[in-house]
Design a protein around this motif. Structure first.
Motif, PDB file in Angstrom:
ATOM      1  N   TYR A 130      -2.888   4.933  -2.218  1.00  0.00           N
ATOM      2  CA  TYR A 130      -3.999   5.632  -1.358  1.00  0.00           C
ATOM      3  C   TYR A 130      -3.282   7.112  -1.529  1.00  0.00           C
ATOM      4  CZ  TYR A 130      -6.604   8.174   2.033  1.00  0.00           C
ATOM      5  OH  TYR A 130      -7.204   8.865   2.619  1.00  0.00           O
ATOM      6  N   ARG A 151      -1.030  -1.088  -4.404  1.00  0.00           N
ATOM      7  CA  ARG A 151      -2.139  -0.094  -4.837  1.00  0.00           C
ATOM      8  C   ARG A 151      -1.752   1.112  -4.194  1.00  0.00           C
ATOM      9  NH1 ARG A 151      -6.190   0.903  -0.643  1.00  0.00           N
ATOM     10  NH2 ARG A 151      -6.108  -0.563   1.023  1.00  0.00           N
ATOM     11  N   GLN A 202      -6.777   4.648   9.017  1.00  0.00           N
ATOM     12  CA  GLN A 202      -7.957   3.582   8.589  1.00  0.00           C
ATOM     13  C   GLN A 202      -7.285   2.715   7.535  1.00  0.00           C
ATOM     14  OE1 GLN A 202     -11.510   5.331   7.504  1.00  0.00           O
ATOM     15  NE2 GLN A 202     -12.366   3.343   6.401  1.00  0.00           N
ATOM     16  N   GLN A 203      -6.706   3.487   6.945  1.00  0.00           N
ATOM     17  CA  GLN A 203      -6.140   2.392   5.488  1.00  0.00           C
ATOM     18  C   GLN A 203      -4.996   1.386   5.964  1.00  0.00           C
ATOM     19  OE1 GLN A 203      -6.582   5.784   5.350  1.00  0.00           O
ATOM     20  NE2 GLN A 203      -8.373   5.593   3.896  1.00  0.00           N
ATOM     21  N   LEU A 204      -4.144   1.960   6.803  1.00  0.00           N
ATOM     22  CA  LEU A 204      -3.271   1.200   7.506  1.00  0.00           C
ATOM     23  C   LEU A 204      -3.856   0.038   8.281  1.00  0.00           C
ATOM     24  CD1 LEU A 204      -0.188   0.353   7.663  1.00  0.00           C
ATOM     25  CD2 LEU A 204      -0.210   1.970   9.579  1.00  0.00           C
ATOM     26  N   ILE A 210       1.253   5.242   0.117  1.00  0.00           N
ATOM     27  CA  ILE A 210       0.508   6.331   0.677  1.00  0.00           C
ATOM     28  C   ILE A 210       1.300   7.689   0.301  1.00  0.00           C
ATOM     29  CG2 ILE A 210      -0.600   7.438   2.759  1.00  0.00           C
ATOM     30  CD1 ILE A 210      -0.372   4.653   3.969  1.00  0.00           C
ATOM     31  N   TYR A 249      -4.101   8.522   7.356  1.00  0.00           N
ATOM     32  CA  TYR A 249      -3.977   7.355   6.724  1.00  0.00           C
ATOM     33  C   TYR A 249      -4.389   6.118   7.707  1.00  0.00           C
ATOM     34  CZ  TYR A 249       0.603   7.606   8.477  1.00  0.00           C
ATOM     35  OH  TYR A 249       1.841   7.572   9.233  1.00  0.00           O
ATOM     36  N   LEU A 279       0.773  -1.144   0.023  1.00  0.00           N
ATOM     37  CA  LEU A 279       0.255   0.040  -0.056  1.00  0.00           C
ATOM     38  C   LEU A 279       0.929   1.182   0.029  1.00  0.00           C
ATOM     39  CD1 LEU A 279      -2.626   1.598   0.309  1.00  0.00           C
ATOM     40  CD2 LEU A 279      -2.541   1.283   2.886  1.00  0.00           C
ATOM     41  N   GLU A 311      -6.688  -1.223   7.699  1.00  0.00           N
ATOM     42  CA  GLU A 311      -7.287  -2.134   7.140  1.00  0.00           C
ATOM     43  C   GLU A 311      -6.322  -3.012   6.314  1.00  0.00           C
ATOM     44  OE1 GLU A 311      -9.526   0.313   4.403  1.00  0.00           O
ATOM     45  OE2 GLU A 311     -11.132   0.406   5.670  1.00  0.00           O
ATOM     46  N   LEU A 312      -5.290  -2.381   6.188  1.00  0.00           N
ATOM     47  CA  LEU A 312      -3.970  -3.632   5.233  1.00  0.00           C
ATOM     48  C   LEU A 312      -3.682  -4.507   6.228  1.00  0.00           C
ATOM     49  CD1 LEU A 312      -1.768  -4.019   3.104  1.00  0.00           C
ATOM     50  CD2 LEU A 312      -0.585  -2.466   4.541  1.00  0.00           C
ATOM     51  N   THR A 333       2.302  12.756   5.407  1.00  0.00           N
ATOM     52  CA  THR A 333       2.325  11.693   5.877  1.00  0.00           C
ATOM     53  C   THR A 333       2.966  11.477   7.182  1.00  0.00           C
ATOM     54  OG1 THR A 333       4.066  11.328   4.449  1.00  0.00           O
ATOM     55  CG2 THR A 333       2.069  10.438   3.736  1.00  0.00           C
TER      56      THR A 333
END
Length: 237
Positions: free
Chosen positions: A201, A199, A223-225, A173, A221, A171, A227-228, A215
């Motif tokens: 983000y 992918r 939430q995205q981390l 970012i 980020y 991921l 989920e990963l 960052t």
């Protein structure tokens, strides 16, 4: 005083990190390799050089392409400013070069902060002057020779050859207003097509983001981390 020291690059740094983990700490496998800015560049190298060492990769504020364009041009200008300060004396200085703080401040303003961020923080000349004064008043603690070695090490950064070797879930970012890694070039998008399970983000630009520095704030980020880490396949060596 200037002392003889071998040149090194980012691949050398990653090799040292790998040896520390494997030989020093005796860790067999990593759940996650994550890094920001220079650390993000290291993360791309990790994925290509040691593809079985981790489950997931999160390179932030970076791209897996050759160091070039404005990013390297401004790094080069910063280093040349320090080298050409008479105080530097070819590295044989008795005190830190006086121009060093100006070079570092100029590079920082040019490559971090975000267009909307700066307009929000410094909408008047008086507020902009105050920000400059504050940066110039901040003491530089780095040693000039060490600083030059560290930044020069990024000159041949280019992990693109290893993208197809990446096995971990990746991921990337980045921030939409990142001055060093502008998304409008399409370089990261094109590179990610070569990563099997990767992918991007892209954090939208706003008055709250800070360009390349965005960052540094996990709220953008988290939430995205999370989920990963909940979904990335756990692998063993």
């Amino acid at each position: 005083m200037k002392t003889a020291f071998p040149n090194y690059n980012y691949e050398d740094m990653v090799d040292a990190q790998y040896r520390l983990i494997k030989e020093g700490l005796r860790i067999k496998h990593l759940r996650l390799v994550i890094g920001n800015s220079m650390g993000g560049m290291h993360t791309w190298i990790w994925g290509g050089k040691y593809p079985q060492a981790m489950d997931a990769l999160v390179p932030m504020a970076s791209q897996p392409t050759e160091m070039a364009a404005r990013n390297w041009m401004l790094r080069r200008m910063m280093l040349e400013t320090i080298r050409n300060d008479p105080d530097y004396n070819s590295g044989n200085y008795t005190a830190q070069p006086r121009m060093m703080k100006y070079a570092i401040a100029a590079y920082g303003i040019a490559t971090g902060g975000g267009t909307l961020g700066y307009q929000t923080l410094a909408p008047t000349a008086a507020k902009a002057d105050k920000m400059v004064d504050e940066r110039l008043a901040t003491q530089v603690t780095a040693d000039a020779n060490d600083f030059i070695y560290q930044w020069q090490a990024s000159h041949d950064y280019n992990p693109s050859a290893g993208l197809e070797r990446i096995e971990a879930t990746l991921l990337a970012i980045n921030a939409a207003d990142d001055e060093r890694n502008p998304p409008e070039t399409g370089l990261t998008d094109a590179a990610l097509k070569r990563v099997k399970n990767g992918r991007l983000y892209l954090i939208p630009a706003s008055t709250e983001t800070r360009g390349h520095l965005t960052t540094g704030n996990a709220k953008f980020y988290a939430q995205q981390l999370q989920e990963l880490l909940q979904t990335a396949q756990q692998r063993t060596m």
